[in-house]
Design an enzyme around this catalytic site. Structure first.
Site, PDB file in Angstrom:
ATOM      1  CD  GLU A   1      -3.308  -0.598   1.971  1.00 34.42           C
ATOM      2  OE1 GLU A   1      -3.099   0.121   2.968  1.00 34.42           O
ATOM      3  OE2 GLU A   1      -4.411  -1.111   1.740  1.00 34.42           O
TER       4      GLU A   1
ATOM      5  CG  HIS B   1       9.066 -29.322  -0.204  1.00 33.71           C
ATOM      6  ND1 HIS B   1       9.617 -30.544  -0.480  1.00 33.71           N
ATOM      7  CD2 HIS B   1       9.791 -28.793   0.816  1.00 33.71           C
ATOM      8  CE1 HIS B   1      10.625 -30.758   0.358  1.00 33.71           C
ATOM      9  NE2 HIS B   1      10.756 -29.709   1.155  1.00 33.71           N
TER      10      HIS B   1
ATOM     11  CE  LYS C   1     -12.179   0.824   0.906  1.00 35.23           C
ATOM     12  NZ  LYS C   1     -11.674   1.851   1.801  1.00 35.23           N
TER      13      LYS C   1
HETATM   14  O1  PA5 Z   1      -3.237   0.929   5.858  1.00 36.34           O
HETATM   15  C1  PA5 Z   1      -4.332   1.429   5.649  1.00 36.34           C
HETATM   16  O2  PA5 Z   1      -4.544   2.635   5.753  1.00 36.34           O
HETATM   17  C2  PA5 Z   1      -5.489   0.547   5.263  1.00 36.34           C
HETATM   18  O3  PA5 Z   1      -5.077  -0.762   5.071  1.00 36.34           O
HETATM   19  C3  PA5 Z   1      -6.572   0.578   6.340  1.00 36.34           C
HETATM   20  O4  PA5 Z   1      -6.015   0.192   7.555  1.00 36.34           O
HETATM   21  C4  PA5 Z   1      -7.733  -0.335   5.993  1.00 36.34           C
HETATM   22  O5  PA5 Z   1      -8.253   0.004   4.752  1.00 36.34           O
HETATM   23  C5  PA5 Z   1      -8.820  -0.242   7.050  1.00 36.34           C
HETATM   24  O6  PA5 Z   1      -9.273   1.059   7.155  1.00 36.34           O
HETATM   25  P1  PA5 Z   1     -10.083   1.565   8.408  1.00 36.34           P
HETATM   26  O7  PA5 Z   1      -9.205   1.480   9.594  1.00 36.34           O
HETATM   27  O8  PA5 Z   1     -10.456   2.977   8.088  1.00 36.34           O
HETATM   28  O9  PA5 Z   1     -11.276   0.670   8.547  1.00 36.34           O
END
Ligand code: PA5
Length: 473
Positions: A289, A310, A424
């Site tokens: 990310e 393996h 989303k």
């Molecule tokens: O690292 C990030 O920002 C994302 O992976 C969020 O943690 C994830 O999308 C969950 O979001 P939220 O905490 O708003 O539910």
């Protein structure tokens, strides 16, 4: 207690002098990060967190963890991505391999179960059955407070809890970790008077494991969160040196980028510890990310050896040569088991008599590193002394900082994740969420208008004529 992470270049194909070419750039990035660390808009709160964390909040976390331990057999952690993986990574790394399967008396602390990290009905139904009649608390974690997966799971399990205990007792068993001001979850928590923990504004999900996001479930599992924070604090001090020559964290960030420029665009985080499965998952999320954007970035993936030798092992040895590995080597095994003599020796293992399994594991690692290097897969080796809270705290900070610096070298913003929104938007439209359907209708209208205007015949001057598209003379 001072322990170190050691970075070895030996099998990396990279020379120190090539790393040092990045010295000025890294020093600049260091300056930039530290200068902006207090800026609330910069998502850099994690940088000084191990030293500056909110001590009162941590005490409140410990108190809540004690209460959950005393009144619950299960803690249900509801969250996804950065609001889930850190806690699971630490809990699985530092507890018994079969923690959740142990009998209650042996485990001593609650089972930690997870939901809200997928949308699978069978998973949820199986979980409801597994929980059965046992005592339960919920920690729902979401920074935005609006993420669909945890929101749906919370609706389901909140109802289950309220039906089981009644409204008042259920309120005492729900712990909410969210933003200090905004979001639907914050609103629910206020209305229902749930115990609430804050995710600081300037810490993004994947950098939040050392906040209440990770600390409440981790403490509930009986792990010493002071030691975890202490290890991270040690790392914060250690990697404060802007001089690349003395900063292994920055060196790791640079090495990844050097390999990336050599078309090694897949990094495999390798471990010989089954307990690090979720640590690898956490690491994958942190780097994917942070770096995977603008059509750039190393694809972070993981492998667990020797089991994956393996399966993936074949590809790593002889497939496309666009890989490199980072091996997380835990030097000291927490326990060992000795291979004993067998009179018949039908399995021909007597040559190992007297050797510990940890010794065999180590030799497997050495043999694999050598083999993969021979197969042109560079190996960066990161060694930690042992798998304990202190070392893990150190390692967490090491990777968070390395990720930020690596992303900056790559030229991307390591603190946003715009790409996650795309699925989303589509999902909400398909599910019929009103504002998304409206937005989509508007988009379609615009598309239609464009198509129509493109089809309009042109006049003598070559410009499009208005409203004449169907008039044929
Ligand atoms: O690292 C990030 O920002 C994302 O992976 C969020 O943690 C994830 O999308 C969950 O979001 P939220 O905490 O708003 O539910």
């Amino acid at each position: 207690m001072v322990q170190n992470i050691k970075l070895s270049l030996k099998y990396s194909t990279i020379e120190e002098k090539d790393i040092m070419k990045y010295a000025d750039e890294v020093a600049e990035i260091h300056e930039e990060l530290h200068k902006k660390s207090d800026d609330p808009n910069e998502f850099l709160g994690w940088l000084n967190l191990p030293k500056d964390y909110d001590k009162k909040e941590v005490e409140k976390i410990k108190k809540a963890a004690k209460k959950i331990q005393s009144d619950s057999e299960i803690l249900l952690v509801i969250g996804i991505g950065g609001s889930y993986l850190g806690a699971r990574a630490v809990i699985e790394a530092l507890t018994n391999n079969f923690y959740n399967y142990l009998p209650k008396e042996q485990r001593k602390t609650p089972q930690i179960l997870y939901v809200g990290n997928n949308l699978n009905p069978e998973y949820v139904n199986d979980l409801i059955n597994l929980i059965g009649n046992r005592d339960l608390s919920i920690n729902v974690i979401s920074k935005s407070g609006t993420t669909t997966e945890p929101a749906i799971a919370f609706r389901i399990f909140r109802e289950l809890l309220e039906n089981k205990y009644g409204l008042k007792e259920a309120q005492k068993r729900i712990y909410v970790t969210t933003d200090s001001k905004k979001g639907a979850l914050k609103q629910i928590a206020e209305t229902e008077n749930y115990t609430t923990f804050v995710i600081p504004d300037n810490i993004g999900g994947r950098y939040s494991v050392l906040t209440a996001v990770g600390l409440l479930p981790i403490a509930t599992a009986g792990i010493n969160i002071d030691e975890l924070l202490e290890g991270a604090k040690f790392a914060q001090g250690k990697y404060l040196d802007r001089n690349l020559k003395y900063n292994d964290c920055y060196k790791y960030a640079v090495m990844r980028n050097i390999l990336y420029k050599q078309y090694k665009n897949i990094e495999i985080l390798v471990s010989y510890e089954p307990k690090l499965h979720y640590f690898i998952e956490w690491w994958k999320q942190l780097f994917a990310e942070s770096e995977g954007k603008e059509e750039k970035g190393i694809y972070p993936t993981g492998a667990e050896f020797t089991t994956d030798l393996h399966s993936l092992g074949q590809y790593i040895q002889e497939g496309r040569r666009n890989l490199f590995e980072t091996v997380l080597y835990v030097q000291e095994a927490m326990s060992d088991i000795t291979i004993r003599q067998d009179e018949d020796n039908l399995d021909e293992l007597n040559y190992l008599v007297g050797k510990g399994l940890s010794y065999v594991n180590k030799k497997a690692m050495q043999g694999t590193i050598e083999a993969h290097l021979e197969g042109e897969v560079p190996n960066i080796v990161l060694s930690i002394e042992k798998l304990d809270a202190y070392n893990l705290g150190h390692l967490i900070y090491f990777f968070e900082l390395a990720c930020a610096v690596s992303g900056k070298i790559l030229g991307v913003n390591p603190f946003n994740q715009p790409g996650v929104e795309k699925y989303k938007t589509n999902m909400f439209r398909l599910l019929g969420k009103p504002e998304y359907v409206e937005a989509n209708n508007k988009k379609e209208d615009k598309k239609q208008e464009k198509k129509v205007s493109k089809r309009q015949p042109k006049n003598k001057e070559g410009t499009k004529t208005k409203n004449k598209k169907y008039i044929i003379k």
